[in-house]
Write an enzyme that holds these catalytic residues in place. Structure first.
Site, PDB file in Angstrom:
ATOM      1  N   GLY A 109       2.573   2.298  10.540  1.00 55.28           N
ATOM      2  CA  GLY A 109       3.747   3.393  10.545  1.00 55.28           C
ATOM      3  C   GLY A 109       4.522   3.636  11.715  1.00 55.28           C
ATOM      4  O   GLY A 109       4.994   4.984  12.038  1.00 55.28           O
ATOM      5  N   GLU A 111      -5.397  -5.176  10.766  1.00 53.27           N
ATOM      6  CA  GLU A 111      -4.216  -3.735  10.817  1.00 53.27           C
ATOM      7  C   GLU A 111      -4.542  -3.179  12.223  1.00 53.27           C
ATOM      8  O   GLU A 111      -5.195  -2.204  12.234  1.00 53.27           O
ATOM      9  CB  GLU A 111      -4.228  -2.738   9.757  1.00 53.27           C
ATOM     10  CG  GLU A 111      -3.801  -3.235   8.143  1.00 53.27           C
ATOM     11  CD  GLU A 111      -3.454  -2.376   7.523  1.00 53.27           C
ATOM     12  OE1 GLU A 111      -2.361  -2.508   6.818  1.00 53.27           O
ATOM     13  OE2 GLU A 111      -4.009  -1.288   7.169  1.00 53.27           O
ATOM     14  N   ASN A 166       0.834  -1.086  -0.003  1.00 54.74           N
ATOM     15  CA  ASN A 166       0.026   0.134  -0.222  1.00 54.74           C
ATOM     16  C   ASN A 166       0.877   1.275   0.031  1.00 54.74           C
ATOM     17  O   ASN A 166       1.588   1.381   1.101  1.00 54.74           O
ATOM     18  CB  ASN A 166      -0.859  -0.146   1.305  1.00 54.74           C
ATOM     19  CG  ASN A 166      -1.713   1.419   1.480  1.00 54.74           C
ATOM     20  OD1 ASN A 166      -1.755   2.102   0.333  1.00 54.74           O
ATOM     21  ND2 ASN A 166      -2.334   1.262   2.658  1.00 54.74           N
ATOM     22  N   LYS A 191      -0.099   4.130  -0.171  1.00 59.02           N
ATOM     23  CA  LYS A 191      -0.734   5.474   0.331  1.00 59.02           C
ATOM     24  C   LYS A 191      -0.457   6.698  -0.372  1.00 59.02           C
ATOM     25  O   LYS A 191      -0.412   6.518  -1.963  1.00 59.02           O
ATOM     26  CB  LYS A 191       0.261   5.576   1.759  1.00 59.02           C
ATOM     27  CG  LYS A 191      -0.223   4.465   2.546  1.00 59.02           C
ATOM     28  CD  LYS A 191      -0.049   4.641   4.123  1.00 59.02           C
ATOM     29  CE  LYS A 191      -0.199   3.229   4.775  1.00 59.02           C
ATOM     30  NZ  LYS A 191       0.125   3.337   6.101  1.00 59.02           N
ATOM     31  N   GLU A 232      -6.834   4.719   8.120  1.00 59.84           N
ATOM     32  CA  GLU A 232      -6.494   6.135   7.601  1.00 59.84           C
ATOM     33  C   GLU A 232      -7.494   6.936   6.874  1.00 59.84           C
ATOM     34  O   GLU A 232      -8.057   8.156   6.954  1.00 59.84           O
ATOM     35  CB  GLU A 232      -5.330   6.560   6.497  1.00 59.84           C
ATOM     36  CG  GLU A 232      -3.959   6.037   7.626  1.00 59.84           C
ATOM     37  CD  GLU A 232      -2.857   5.526   6.764  1.00 59.84           C
ATOM     38  OE1 GLU A 232      -2.863   5.554   5.450  1.00 59.84           O
ATOM     39  OE2 GLU A 232      -1.862   4.920   7.219  1.00 59.84           O
ATOM     40  N   SER A 239       3.558  -2.243  10.280  1.00 61.04           N
ATOM     41  CA  SER A 239       4.975  -2.093  10.270  1.00 61.04           C
ATOM     42  C   SER A 239       5.740  -3.705   9.969  1.00 61.04           C
ATOM     43  O   SER A 239       6.471  -4.126  10.502  1.00 61.04           O
ATOM     44  CB  SER A 239       5.491  -1.895  11.676  1.00 61.04           C
ATOM     45  OG  SER A 239       4.990  -0.569  12.078  1.00 61.04           O
ATOM     46  N   HIS A 280      -9.487   1.556   5.005  1.00 63.50           N
ATOM     47  CA  HIS A 280      -8.163   1.561   5.723  1.00 63.50           C
ATOM     48  C   HIS A 280      -8.290   2.417   6.719  1.00 63.50           C
ATOM     49  O   HIS A 280      -9.171   3.524   6.858  1.00 63.50           O
ATOM     50  CB  HIS A 280      -7.240   2.276   4.824  1.00 63.50           C
ATOM     51  CG  HIS A 280      -5.858   1.924   5.349  1.00 63.50           C
ATOM     52  ND1 HIS A 280      -5.376   2.995   6.223  1.00 63.50           N
ATOM     53  CD2 HIS A 280      -4.691   1.265   5.095  1.00 63.50           C
ATOM     54  CE1 HIS A 280      -4.189   2.611   6.656  1.00 63.50           C
ATOM     55  NE2 HIS A 280      -3.738   1.458   5.976  1.00 63.50           N
TER      56      HIS A 280
HETATM   57  P1  13P Z   1       3.209   0.589   7.686  1.00 61.55           P
HETATM   58  O1  13P Z   1       3.673  -0.810   7.037  1.00 61.55           O
HETATM   59  O2  13P Z   1       3.879   1.559   7.089  1.00 61.55           O
HETATM   60  O3  13P Z   1       2.992   0.332   9.137  1.00 61.55           O
HETATM   61  O4  13P Z   1       1.600   0.612   7.031  1.00 61.55           O
HETATM   62  C1  13P Z   1       0.715  -0.494   7.286  1.00 61.55           C
HETATM   63  C2  13P Z   1      -0.479  -0.075   6.441  1.00 61.55           C
HETATM   64  O5  13P Z   1      -1.204   0.796   6.875  1.00 61.55           O
HETATM   65  C3  13P Z   1      -0.865  -0.917   5.285  1.00 61.55           C
HETATM   66  O6  13P Z   1      -1.975  -0.352   4.603  1.00 61.55           O
END
Ligand code: 13P
Length: 248
Positions: free
Chosen positions: A172, A166, A9, A11, A96, A212, A94
């Site tokens: 992150g 997740e 992803n 982002k 976010e 992560s 997601h």
């Molecule tokens: P990270 O791998 O950067 O922690 O992000 C995970 C994520 O949100 C994947 O959709």
């Protein structure tokens, strides 16, 4: 045996030129894997990625979509539009988007239905906050999110849906859930699916871990009983690091 599915992803990262360069670097690094490899990119990169991934084992996904096929929804992209350019997957719900863009369990459910109607495979994200984890609510939160996300779907549609567990506190932050904790959470999601849709569906549905994931922890996570691969954010931005995760 369920297949391992590893999705990047990106982002809000990479323009089409950067996306094309990345893809050319990634292709030879993952060409021998038996795992499913997906890149979920910003909308403007998708056409270029679909074109340049043809003939490779890399599939392309979007990171969001609207639940209507067309209409007065300024700034939105529909599932039928994604399908029309050859996109195969779409991330839905997601954390976010739930946190910053008012995504709710209801819109997540509508988007999943629209994705499936348009023959896109949804990758549906569920996960608890740090507060919920500390209050011991993880299983309750994630099984409820799963149930609401999948409400009204047929068994066949559930089998065509990927779930990504997740934990929000792991995204992150560099803090990964232990493989035991992640596996247990994913087991509880599978049990919830079993309760509603039966054992066969529960055995077949792909459930990823995200938060992560990196080359150094991928193997430990992906060789547990119930984790069927990962949804990878930061570590998917460099082709060599992502390839190491794919080839864990
Ligand atoms: P990270 O791998 O950067 O922690 O992000 C995970 C994520 O949100 C994947 O959709």
């Amino acid at each position: 045996m369920r297949k391992k599915v590893i999705a990047g992803n990106w982002k809000m990262n990479k323009n089409p030129e950067e996306a094309k360069k990345y893809l050319e670097e990634l292709k030879p690094l993952v060409e021998n894997t038996e795992n499913e490899v997906i890149i979920c990119a910003p909308f403007i990169d998708l056409k270029c990625l679909v074109k340049n991934s043809k003939g490779s084992n890399i599939k392309i996904g979007a990171q969001n979509m609207h639940f209507e096929d067309a209409g007065a929804y300024t700034g939105e992209i529909s599932g039928s539009m994604l399908k029309s350019i050859g996109v195969e997957y779409v991330i839905i719900g997601h954390s976010e988007r739930r946190q910053y863009f008012a995504e709710t369990d209801e819109t997540v459910n509508k988007k999943i239905k629209s994705a499936l109607k348009n023959e896109l495979k949804p990758i549906v994200c569920v996960g608890e906050t740090l507060e919920q984890k500390e209050e011991g609510l993880t299983q309750e939160v994630i099984t409820k999110q799963t149930k609401l996300a999948l409400e009204g779907l047929t068994k066949e549609q559930v089998e065509n849906t990927i779930i990504a567990y997740e934990p929000i506190w792991a995204i992150g932050t560099g803090k990964t859930a232990t493989s035991d904790d992640a596996n247990n959470s994913i087991k509880s999601i599978r049990e919830e699916i079993c309760k509603i849709y039966g054992q066969n569906v529960a055995n077949r549905v792909i459930i990823q871990y995200g938060g992560s994931v990196k080359a150094s922890n991928a193997k430990e996570l992906f060789t547990t009983s119930d984790i069927d691969g990962g949804l990878v954010g930061g570590a998917s931005l460099k082709p060599d690091e992502f390839a190491k995760i794919v080839n864990y």
